[in-house]
Motif scaffolding. Sequence first.
Motif, PDB file in Angstrom:
ATOM      1  N   LEU A 183       0.862  -1.171   0.000  1.00 26.34           N
ATOM      2  CA  LEU A 183       0.000   0.000   0.000  1.00 26.34           C
ATOM      3  C   LEU A 183       0.902   1.226   0.000  1.00 26.34           C
ATOM      4  CD1 LEU A 183      -3.124   0.847   0.465  1.00 26.34           C
ATOM      5  CD2 LEU A 183      -2.335   1.377   2.778  1.00 26.34           C
ATOM      6  N   GLN A 184       0.709   2.101  -0.970  1.00 22.94           N
ATOM      7  CA  GLN A 184       1.592   3.256  -1.093  1.00 22.94           C
ATOM      8  C   GLN A 184       1.321   4.297  -0.003  1.00 22.94           C
ATOM      9  OE1 GLN A 184       3.522   1.521  -2.960  1.00 22.94           O
ATOM     10  NE2 GLN A 184       4.016   3.177  -4.381  1.00 22.94           N
ATOM     11  N   PRO A 185       2.369   5.004   0.468  1.00 17.53           N
ATOM     12  CA  PRO A 185       2.195   5.973   1.568  1.00 17.53           C
ATOM     13  C   PRO A 185       1.187   7.076   1.271  1.00 17.53           C
ATOM     14  CG  PRO A 185       4.523   5.486   1.204  1.00 17.53           C
ATOM     15  CD  PRO A 185       3.777   4.856   0.071  1.00 17.53           C
ATOM     16  N   ASN A 186       1.012   7.422  -0.012  1.00 16.84           N
ATOM     17  CA  ASN A 186       0.084   8.508  -0.340  1.00 16.84           C
ATOM     18  C   ASN A 186      -1.381   8.101  -0.170  1.00 16.84           C
ATOM     19  OD1 ASN A 186       0.632   6.896  -2.885  1.00 16.84           O
ATOM     20  ND2 ASN A 186      -1.071   8.178  -3.591  1.00 16.84           N
ATOM     21  N   SER A 187      -1.635   6.827   0.164  1.00 21.73           N
ATOM     22  CA  SER A 187      -3.017   6.352   0.299  1.00 21.73           C
ATOM     23  C   SER A 187      -3.782   7.107   1.382  1.00 21.73           C
ATOM     24  CB  SER A 187      -3.024   4.849   0.612  1.00 21.73           C
ATOM     25  OG  SER A 187      -2.438   4.103  -0.428  1.00 21.73           O
ATOM     26  N   VAL A 188      -3.097   7.482   2.454  1.00 13.14           N
ATOM     27  CA  VAL A 188      -3.764   8.197   3.547  1.00 13.14           C
ATOM     28  C   VAL A 188      -4.311   9.529   3.046  1.00 13.14           C
ATOM     29  CG1 VAL A 188      -3.439   9.227   5.821  1.00 13.14           C
ATOM     30  CG2 VAL A 188      -2.304   7.066   5.258  1.00 13.14           C
ATOM     31  N   ARG A 189      -3.612  10.125   2.106  1.00 14.49           N
ATOM     32  CA  ARG A 189      -4.029  11.426   1.575  1.00 14.49           C
ATOM     33  C   ARG A 189      -4.929  11.296   0.346  1.00 14.49           C
ATOM     34  NH1 ARG A 189       0.578  12.916   0.043  1.00 14.49           N
ATOM     35  NH2 ARG A 189       0.295  12.533  -2.200  1.00 14.49           N
ATOM     36  N   ASP A 190      -4.590  10.378  -0.564  1.00 16.11           N
ATOM     37  CA  ASP A 190      -5.240  10.324  -1.875  1.00 16.11           C
ATOM     38  C   ASP A 190      -6.208   9.165  -2.055  1.00 16.11           C
ATOM     39  OD1 ASP A 190      -3.666  12.529  -2.599  1.00 16.11           O
ATOM     40  OD2 ASP A 190      -2.036  11.222  -3.288  1.00 16.11           O
ATOM     41  N   GLY A 191      -6.334   8.303  -1.063  1.00 15.63           N
ATOM     42  CA  GLY A 191      -7.163   7.110  -1.235  1.00 15.63           C
ATOM     43  C   GLY A 191      -6.309   5.905  -1.595  1.00 15.63           C
ATOM     44  N   ARG A 192      -6.876   4.743  -1.488  1.00 12.08           N
ATOM     45  CA  ARG A 192      -6.147   3.481  -1.644  1.00 12.08           C
ATOM     46  C   ARG A 192      -5.337   3.419  -2.938  1.00 12.08           C
ATOM     47  NH1 ARG A 192      -9.255  -2.339  -1.382  1.00 12.08           N
ATOM     48  NH2 ARG A 192      -7.561  -3.687  -2.138  1.00 12.08           N
ATOM     49  N   THR A 193      -4.040   3.272  -2.776  1.00  9.71           N
ATOM     50  CA  THR A 193      -3.105   3.172  -3.898  1.00  9.71           C
ATOM     51  C   THR A 193      -2.115   2.058  -3.583  1.00  9.71           C
ATOM     52  OG1 THR A 193      -3.273   5.552  -4.332  1.00  9.71           O
ATOM     53  CG2 THR A 193      -1.390   4.391  -5.292  1.00  9.71           C
ATOM     54  N   GLU A 194      -2.075   1.035  -4.424  1.00  7.52           N
ATOM     55  CA  GLU A 194      -1.173  -0.087  -4.178  1.00  7.52           C
ATOM     56  C   GLU A 194      -0.705  -0.667  -5.498  1.00  7.52           C
ATOM     57  OE1 GLU A 194      -3.841  -2.150  -1.670  1.00  7.52           O
ATOM     58  OE2 GLU A 194      -4.959  -3.103  -3.292  1.00  7.52           O
ATOM     59  N   GLU A 195       0.415  -1.360  -5.460  1.00  9.43           N
ATOM     60  CA  GLU A 195       0.903  -2.014  -6.660  1.00  9.43           C
ATOM     61  C   GLU A 195       1.499  -3.361  -6.293  1.00  9.43           C
ATOM     62  OE1 GLU A 195       5.350  -0.304  -7.439  1.00  9.43           O
ATOM     63  OE2 GLU A 195       3.699   1.024  -7.979  1.00  9.43           O
TER      64      GLU A 195
END
Length: 405
Positions: A323-335
């Motif tokens: 889970l990418q760190p920007n998920s807290v700000r931008d919504g769920r982001t993962e690769e």
Amino acid sequence: MKRAVSVLLSCLCFALCQDDEPDYDNILYGGIWRLPSPSPTLGEEDVSKAVQTAIAFLDQRKTHNIRKSDGGLHPYSVRNILKMKLAFTSDDREPYLYSVMSQEDKPKPMSTLLVFGTTYIFQITWTSKDFIFKHNFIVTMYPKGNFYIFAHTSMNEEFSPHQMNNQTTAAQEESNSAVCSVLFSDGSSDPALFSTRSCTLRRADVLKDLHSCDNRLQGSLYTDIGAQTVSKSCVKRSDIYLNFTVMTYNTWNFNSRPEKGSHYYVDRIKRLGQVINDYKPDIIAFQEVRFEYQKGGSLGPNQAQHLADMLQGYQFVYQPAQLQPNSVRDGRTEEGVAVFSRYPIISHHSLPLFRNQSNSADLHQRMCQHVEVQLPNQKTGCASWLQTECRPLGIDSPFFFHVGY
């Protein structure tokens, strides 16, 4: 004394390393703490919607035998339901809790989990008079009410006697064609069917000069049928091995660049689909596949499903690694990684690779995705990947793919 000191230091080092290692027993992947739901059922609204999303996925592909002639669904059952909330963890050692104000008459601070959706795993089964269709799915929800497919594998099993009799008759008829079942000279049988140049044999009792044939009309295939001998049908060495093609592709998380406009992503992934369909590889390993909330343009956030929509006829599994760190700000982001296969995927699982969190260069979780593929000759073979390195391990072993991210 020196030995005792050495053992003590080794134990201390192990304990310190353990403190810097993620809690692999409880994280689902990097940044996500697993929270299993006890005994989920179809009676739960979200579970039911996840199943309906899977059925709609099959409907789009016009999967046979799931609908009656009047358009209604054949009766089906849903088995092996698992449900996991995806709680955020900032250190991969415990769930992250943040403070909010309660909604009571006298609000007070309280701690709560930061949840990035829910993942559902289940099997949908249809039974016909001839055999059973088993479809295995992984479906994820984020945000609430939005469902996406992360994996679809299927296999037809448990043929009825009627179906088996039909197959036996077909096999007997095929024995008069250019296909033979081979019995090696050492007495070991091989269930695979081998193509020959002009094979009209029902059975081969002795295979001579197999390796000397080498695509030339040298070796011969002999058998005795009663007192009659049939011979001189060369088997090419290349015919013994199942030929299949493998492609590996790093997408470079290319749906994560919105500054150029979402339509660029839509155009690019369609071109990727066209390239793959032109080559038609049997198995494809993708790296840096993204699920990215609010990205992907008109296609939506789930890149694995974008690929599945373009590569119809493939089964697939997608495994997020981080889970990418920007998920807290931008919504769920993962690769993570994905494997697509024209052949049935009969099992799969993922292995998180060791990560030392005390090393600032090792903060991103890496994942190894294991996939077992059933080959057409009912045998399996194997190969493995770590990053983009391919190491074939032999055609006579179970066929596995390890895709490292």
